[in-house]
Design a protein around this motif. Structure first.
Motif, PDB file in Angstrom:
ATOM      1  N   SER A 219      36.522  40.425  27.064  1.00 33.85           N
ATOM      2  CA  SER A 219      36.103  39.644  28.237  1.00 33.85           C
ATOM      3  C   SER A 219      36.208  38.139  27.993  1.00 33.85           C
ATOM      4  O   SER A 219      36.024  37.350  28.911  1.00 33.85           O
ATOM      5  N   GLY A 220      36.436  37.766  26.724  1.00 28.67           N
ATOM      6  CA  GLY A 220      36.422  36.338  26.393  1.00 28.67           C
ATOM      7  C   GLY A 220      35.085  35.900  25.806  1.00 28.67           C
ATOM      8  O   GLY A 220      34.944  34.771  25.344  1.00 28.67           O
ATOM      9  N   ALA A 221      34.098  36.784  25.834  1.00 26.63           N
ATOM     10  CA  ALA A 221      32.799  36.445  25.232  1.00 26.63           C
ATOM     11  C   ALA A 221      32.945  36.380  23.712  1.00 26.63           C
ATOM     12  O   ALA A 221      33.927  36.899  23.143  1.00 26.63           O
ATOM     13  N   GLN A 222      31.965  35.726  23.068  1.00 27.91           N
ATOM     14  CA  GLN A 222      32.001  35.578  21.611  1.00 27.91           C
ATOM     15  C   GLN A 222      30.598  35.746  21.024  1.00 27.91           C
ATOM     16  O   GLN A 222      29.596  35.588  21.721  1.00 27.91           O
ATOM     17  N   ALA A 223      30.566  36.042  19.732  1.00 24.99           N
ATOM     18  CA  ALA A 223      29.295  36.053  18.997  1.00 24.99           C
ATOM     19  C   ALA A 223      29.490  35.289  17.692  1.00 24.99           C
ATOM     20  O   ALA A 223      30.537  35.410  17.041  1.00 24.99           O
ATOM     21  N   VAL A 224      28.501  34.479  17.355  1.00 24.24           N
ATOM     22  CA  VAL A 224      28.526  33.677  16.129  1.00 24.24           C
ATOM     23  C   VAL A 224      27.275  34.055  15.332  1.00 24.24           C
ATOM     24  O   VAL A 224      26.154  33.800  15.778  1.00 24.24           O
ATOM     25  N   LEU A 225      27.486  34.702  14.209  1.00 30.16           N
ATOM     26  CA  LEU A 225      26.370  35.341  13.508  1.00 30.16           C
ATOM     27  C   LEU A 225      26.382  34.950  12.038  1.00 30.16           C
ATOM     28  O   LEU A 225      27.446  34.702  11.463  1.00 30.16           O
ATOM     29  N   SER A 226      25.198  34.935  11.420  1.00 30.22           N
ATOM     30  CA  SER A 226      25.187  34.675   9.982  1.00 30.22           C
ATOM     31  C   SER A 226      24.051  35.415   9.303  1.00 30.22           C
ATOM     32  O   SER A 226      23.051  35.788   9.936  1.00 30.22           O
ATOM     33  N   ALA A 227      24.254  35.632   8.005  1.00 30.04           N
ATOM     34  CA  ALA A 227      23.263  36.361   7.205  1.00 30.04           C
ATOM     35  C   ALA A 227      23.280  35.787   5.803  1.00 30.04           C
ATOM     36  O   ALA A 227      24.322  35.334   5.324  1.00 30.04           O
ATOM     37  N   SER A 228      22.136  35.825   5.166  1.00 29.52           N
ATOM     38  CA  SER A 228      22.091  35.183   3.852  1.00 29.52           C
ATOM     39  C   SER A 228      20.977  35.710   2.960  1.00 29.52           C
ATOM     40  O   SER A 228      19.899  36.077   3.432  1.00 29.52           O
ATOM     41  N   LEU A 229      21.281  35.726   1.670  1.00 31.00           N
ATOM     42  CA  LEU A 229      20.267  35.962   0.637  1.00 31.00           C
ATOM     43  C   LEU A 229      20.114  34.698  -0.211  1.00 31.00           C
ATOM     44  O   LEU A 229      19.505  34.738  -1.268  1.00 31.00           O
ATOM     45  N   GLN A 230      20.718  33.600   0.242  1.00 29.46           N
ATOM     46  CA  GLN A 230      20.687  32.361  -0.547  1.00 29.46           C
ATOM     47  C   GLN A 230      19.837  31.278   0.084  1.00 29.46           C
ATOM     48  O   GLN A 230      19.309  30.424  -0.609  1.00 29.46           O
ATOM     49  N   VAL A 231      19.750  31.293   1.404  1.00 31.98           N
ATOM     50  CA  VAL A 231      19.007  30.227   2.090  1.00 31.98           C
ATOM     51  C   VAL A 231      18.149  30.802   3.208  1.00 31.98           C
ATOM     52  O   VAL A 231      18.470  31.835   3.788  1.00 31.98           O
ATOM     53  N   ASN A 232      17.058  30.103   3.487  1.00 31.83           N
ATOM     54  CA  ASN A 232      16.213  30.435   4.631  1.00 31.83           C
ATOM     55  C   ASN A 232      16.831  29.815   5.872  1.00 31.83           C
ATOM     56  O   ASN A 232      16.838  28.594   6.013  1.00 31.83           O
ATOM     57  N   THR A 233      17.340  30.640   6.753  1.00 25.93           N
ATOM     58  CA  THR A 233      17.934  30.117   7.988  1.00 25.93           C
ATOM     59  C   THR A 233      16.843  30.055   9.072  1.00 25.93           C
ATOM     60  O   THR A 233      15.736  30.564   8.850  1.00 25.93           O
ATOM     61  N   PRO A 234      17.136  29.465  10.229  1.00 24.05           N
ATOM     62  CA  PRO A 234      16.072  29.334  11.252  1.00 24.05           C
ATOM     63  C   PRO A 234      15.568  30.671  11.797  1.00 24.05           C
ATOM     64  O   PRO A 234      14.485  30.740  12.361  1.00 24.05           O
ATOM     65  N   LYS A 235      16.370  31.724  11.669  1.00 28.00           N
ATOM     66  CA  LYS A 235      15.967  33.079  12.127  1.00 28.00           C
ATOM     67  C   LYS A 235      15.700  33.093  13.632  1.00 28.00           C
ATOM     68  O   LYS A 235      14.667  33.558  14.094  1.00 28.00           O
TER      69      LYS A 235
END
Ligand SMILES: NC(=O)c1ccc[n+]([C@@H]2O[C@H](COP(=O)([O-])OP(=O)(O)OC[C@H]3O[C@@H](n4cnc5c(N)ncnc54)[C@H](OP(=O)(O)O)[C@@H]3O)[C@@H](O)[C@H]2O)c1
Length: 326
Positions: A219-235
């Motif tokens: 459809s042209g939609a997108q997802a931007v995702l991240s995961a980590s065991l190294q840094v505390n992300t904003p969650k």
């Protein structure tokens, strides 16, 4: 009151949280726990008042009183444990990630379908009242067409090469432990991606400790995702639509609130406070499914669990992360 009789395998962190959540669900009766050691089973059983304390997982599967098995072992054991429970005719709630890889997942799903027992992946985020509400809002068109999903889940555990988070033989790595949450969120609102790209930074044990993922949809939609065991992300998580967006503040995978922000600038607070850790919603959902005689959850369908596992396999292939035996 009709009760549902559960047996638990594994006595680690999430099994403890499950017991605390079961406290809020009077119809959930945990009748048995199984551990690799009698001492752990005894300690866990005594702490939570579980009458039967087995020194093996097999003994839980063979226990005639147990109706539903909750699998709370490391990822690498999920398939083996689920297959044994299904073979014994038990209903199964299996922790996320469902299995180590898609071929294992297919085997487990096939076995459950052949046996006619209930089977569900423990993607508990989907059972929270505020998540059910934002699904209703999005389906009702309140943010228009969702075009972009953004979500992250990163934390910094102490490095221990033998722990399930880092050990390849236990299915270590950020993607399978926490990256699965943003991936499942993108699936919930956008479905299966047409194209997927992942980059990972691997650590000393060879598993992904930091990974970034991009999904592109037909459809042209997108997802931007991240995961980590190294840094505390904003969650945090955001569902951005043509008419507005949904914001899920930290910790978005077990949310008690969300904001619906419309393009006219108005901001609606959706507040659904809950007690404890929130696993009780998943437990109640399993009971609801069983009461209706279902063999799979409409909220966490097995075909979607399988599709998610296939996507995780594809992302791991790009990242160059393989587990022993693969
Ligand atoms: N829904 C959630 O929020 C959530 C949160 C955390 C974890 N999880 C999932 O639940 C599963 C368990 O995670 P956890 O954090 O509870 O792990 P954990 O604290 O390490 O506990 C895992 C348990 O599995 C058993 N086990 C069997 N073989 C093992 C081995 N070789 N090494 C270590 N433990 C082994 C152990 O119980 P016995 O010694 O009694 O046999 C252990 O206590 C994972 O798949 C994870 O992704 C879900």
């Amino acid at each position: 009151m009709h009760t549902f009789k559960w047996g638990i395998v594994g006595t680690g962190k999430i099994a403890r949280r499950f017991m605390q959540a079961a406290f809020y669900v009077p119809e959930a009766q945990v009748v048995a726990v199984g551990s690799r050691t009698q001492a752990n089973a005894e300690q866990f059983g005594a702490q939570f008042g579980i009458p039967k304390r087995h020194d093996s997982y097999d003994a839980v599967f063979a226990d005639p009183e147990v109706q539903i098995v909750y699998i709370a072992t490391p990822h690498s054991l999920h398939a083996e444990n689920a297959l044994a429970a299904i073979q014994a005719g038990k209903h199964v709630l299996c922790e996320k990630p469902f299995t180590l890889n898609a071929p294992q997942a297919e085997q487990v799903v096939q076995a459950a379908r052949a046996k006619g027992v209930f089977l569900m992946e423990g993607m508990w985020t989907r059972c929270f009242p505020v998540v059910r509400e934002i699904i209703r809002r999005v389906q009702g068109g309140e943010v228009g067409e969702v075009r972009l999903v953004m979500a992250d889940f990163g934390f910094r555990p102490e490095f221990d090469p033998a722990s399930r988070l880092f050990a390849p033989e236990l299915g270590g790595g950020a993607l399978l432990d926490v990256g699965i949450y943003p991936v499942a969120l993108a699936f919930l609102f956008l479905g299966e991606p047409e194209q997927k790209v992942a980059y990972a930074t691997k650590g000393a044990t060879g598993v992904d400790e930091l990974c970034s993922i991009l999904f592109q949809y037909g459809s042209g939609a997108q997802a931007v995702l991240s995961a980590s065991l190294q840094v505390n992300t904003p969650k945090q998580a955001y569902l951005c639509g043509t008419e507005g967006r949904i914001e899920l503040p930290a910790p978005w995978w077990k949310p008690s609130e969300a904001y619906l922000v419309r393009n006219d600038g108005s901001r609606e607070h959706l507040l659904y406070p809950y007690e404890g850790d929130g696993l009780q919603f998943e437990i109640r959902h399993v009971h609801d499914c069983l009461r209706q005689g279902l063999t799979e959850s409409p909220w966490i369908p097995l075909n979607e669990t399988l599709a998610i596992m296939r996507v995780l396999d594809a992302l791991r292939a790009q990242m160059g992360v393989r587990y022993p035996g693969e």
